[in-house]
Scaffold this motif. Structure first.
Motif, short mmCIF file in Angstrom:
data_model
loop_
_atom_site.label_atom_id
_atom_site.label_comp_id
_atom_site.label_asym_id
_atom_site.label_seq_id
_atom_site.Cartn_x
_atom_site.Cartn_y
_atom_site.Cartn_z
N THR A 84 0.90 -1.21 -0.11
CA THR A 84 -0.15 0.05 -0.03
C THR A 84 0.87 1.33 0.10
OG1 THR A 84 -1.82 -1.24 1.27
CG2 THR A 84 -1.52 1.45 1.38
N TYR A 85 1.75 1.24 0.85
CA TYR A 85 2.59 2.39 0.86
C TYR A 85 4.20 2.42 -0.06
CZ TYR A 85 -0.22 3.15 4.74
OH TYR A 85 -1.48 3.27 5.73
N ASP A 86 4.31 1.16 -0.80
CA ASP A 86 5.35 1.18 -1.62
C ASP A 86 4.90 1.65 -3.02
OD1 ASP A 86 7.47 0.41 -3.28
OD2 ASP A 86 6.89 -1.53 -3.39
N THR A 87 4.72 3.03 -2.81
CA THR A 87 4.36 3.84 -4.12
C THR A 87 5.22 3.73 -5.27
OG1 THR A 87 5.15 5.82 -3.39
CG2 THR A 87 2.85 5.17 -2.55
N TYR A 92 10.66 -1.79 -2.07
CA TYR A 92 11.28 -1.03 -1.01
C TYR A 92 10.42 -0.03 -0.36
CZ TYR A 92 15.53 -3.45 -2.37
OH TYR A 92 16.40 -4.25 -2.72
N LEU A 93 10.40 0.54 1.04
CA LEU A 93 10.04 1.81 1.49
C LEU A 93 11.06 2.53 1.71
CD1 LEU A 93 7.49 0.22 4.27
CD2 LEU A 93 6.88 1.23 1.87
N ASP A 94 11.12 3.72 1.04
CA ASP A 94 12.16 4.74 1.10
C ASP A 94 11.71 5.91 2.18
OD1 ASP A 94 10.44 6.54 -0.25
OD2 ASP A 94 11.75 6.55 -1.95
N ASN A 96 10.74 9.05 2.13
CA ASN A 96 9.71 9.77 1.71
C ASN A 96 8.38 8.76 1.82
OD1 ASN A 96 10.70 12.09 1.33
ND2 ASN A 96 11.09 11.56 -0.73
N GLU A 97 8.35 7.44 1.33
CA GLU A 97 7.29 6.66 1.34
C GLU A 97 6.84 6.23 3.01
OE1 GLU A 97 7.75 4.17 -2.89
OE2 GLU A 97 8.93 3.68 -1.14
N LEU A 98 8.07 6.04 3.89
CA LEU A 98 7.95 6.03 5.21
C LEU A 98 7.02 7.14 5.76
CD1 LEU A 98 8.23 3.91 7.47
CD2 LEU A 98 10.53 4.79 7.77
N LYS A 99 7.31 8.29 5.54
CA LYS A 99 7.03 9.58 6.03
C LYS A 99 5.41 9.51 5.59
CE LYS A 99 7.70 14.66 5.61
NZ LYS A 99 6.24 14.75 4.76
N TYR A 100 5.26 9.21 4.43
CA TYR A 100 3.84 9.23 3.87
C TYR A 100 3.06 8.08 4.78
CZ TYR A 100 -0.40 8.19 1.13
OH TYR A 100 -1.63 7.87 0.51
N MET A 101 3.47 7.11 5.11
CA MET A 101 2.75 5.91 5.84
C MET A 101 2.59 6.36 7.24
SD MET A 101 4.20 1.97 6.43
CE MET A 101 3.43 0.92 7.42
N MET A 102 3.61 7.15 7.71
CA MET A 102 3.25 7.59 9.35
C MET A 102 2.31 8.50 9.29
SD MET A 102 5.01 5.20 10.56
CE MET A 102 4.88 5.52 12.48
#
Length: 230
Positions: A84-87, A92-94, A96-102
């Motif tokens: 869902t968050y591996d846009t 991988y979750l980089d 920016n993706e981790l930032k969006y997820m949180m």
């Protein structure tokens, strides 16, 4: 058959033989090159390990085999959350993706906080979180290895339910209910311990009273019979 025809046939056969020879030589050269590469890589790994250097894991792993503490359904659910968050859809979750997820989970982090979250599970030191490293978060959470207020612990807790469906408030209520339930459980255990402690004290007091009675009886008996007669 004419002489020219025979010559042409011989020439053709020679070309085929040359082609086979060339192909065989190329294949042998390729096999030799690959073997040399493998041996050189193996030697590099051994040299690095002897020097105390961490060698990145760049091979695929079977997460179902490695993470046997989770059911296949759990791992598939974690995979769904990860995807869902591996846009970028790169596996991988980089940052920016981790930032969006949180942010979507209702637990935004600072830039340094996000970097620490990645560093805490980034075993291959590539600056991002693979799905295997994502599963490490839940392993650490299950083992109680995460600080209660850490970003990774918040991630693990908040992804236990679908925040998209219940919303941040619903997630907050969910975890408050879990905390309250835990407190009730702890209170119940505390009451049991208090009852056990109270029974232990009562037994000790009864034993002390019996001892005191026996001592008084012995003194009384000695006072009435100082010579030990009768």
């Amino acid at each position: 058959m004419s002489v020219s025809s025979n010559a042409s046939s011989a020439s053709c056969n020679g070309s085929v033989d040359d082609s086979i020879t060339t192909t065989g030589t190329t294949t042998a050269t390729t096999d030799s090159s690959e073997l040399t590469h493998i041996l050189n890589r193996r030697q590099e790994i051994m040299d690095s390990q002897e020097a105390g250097i961490v060698v990145p894991r760049n091979y695929k792993v079977n997460v179902y085999t490695e993470f046997q503490e989770f059911s296949r359904k759990q791992i598939k659910d974690y995979q769904k959350t990860f995807n869902t968050y591996d846009t970028a859809r790169d596996g991988y979750l980089d940052l920016n993706e981790l930032k969006y997820m949180m942010e979507k989970l209702g637990a935004p982090q600072t830039h340094l906080g996000l970097k620490k979250m990645i560093a805490d599970v980034d075993e291959d030191h590539d600056g991002k979180i693979s799905f295997r490293e994502f599963l490490l978060i839940y392993r650490k959470a299950q083992a109680g290895e995460l600080d209660s207020d850490s970003g990774l612990n918040q991630l693990a807790r908040l992804t236990e339910i679908d925040v998209e469906q219940v919303g941040v408030t619903g997630a907050k209520n969910f975890f408050e209910a879990k905390i309250e339930q835990q407190l009730r459980t702890n209170k119940f255990h505390d009451e049991i311990r208090q009852e056990q402690e109270e029974r232990r004290r009562e037994e000790e007091e009864r034993a002390q009273r019996r001892l005191q009675f026996q001592q008084r009886a012995a003194i009384f008996h000695l006072a009435r019979n100082p010579c030990g007669v009768g």
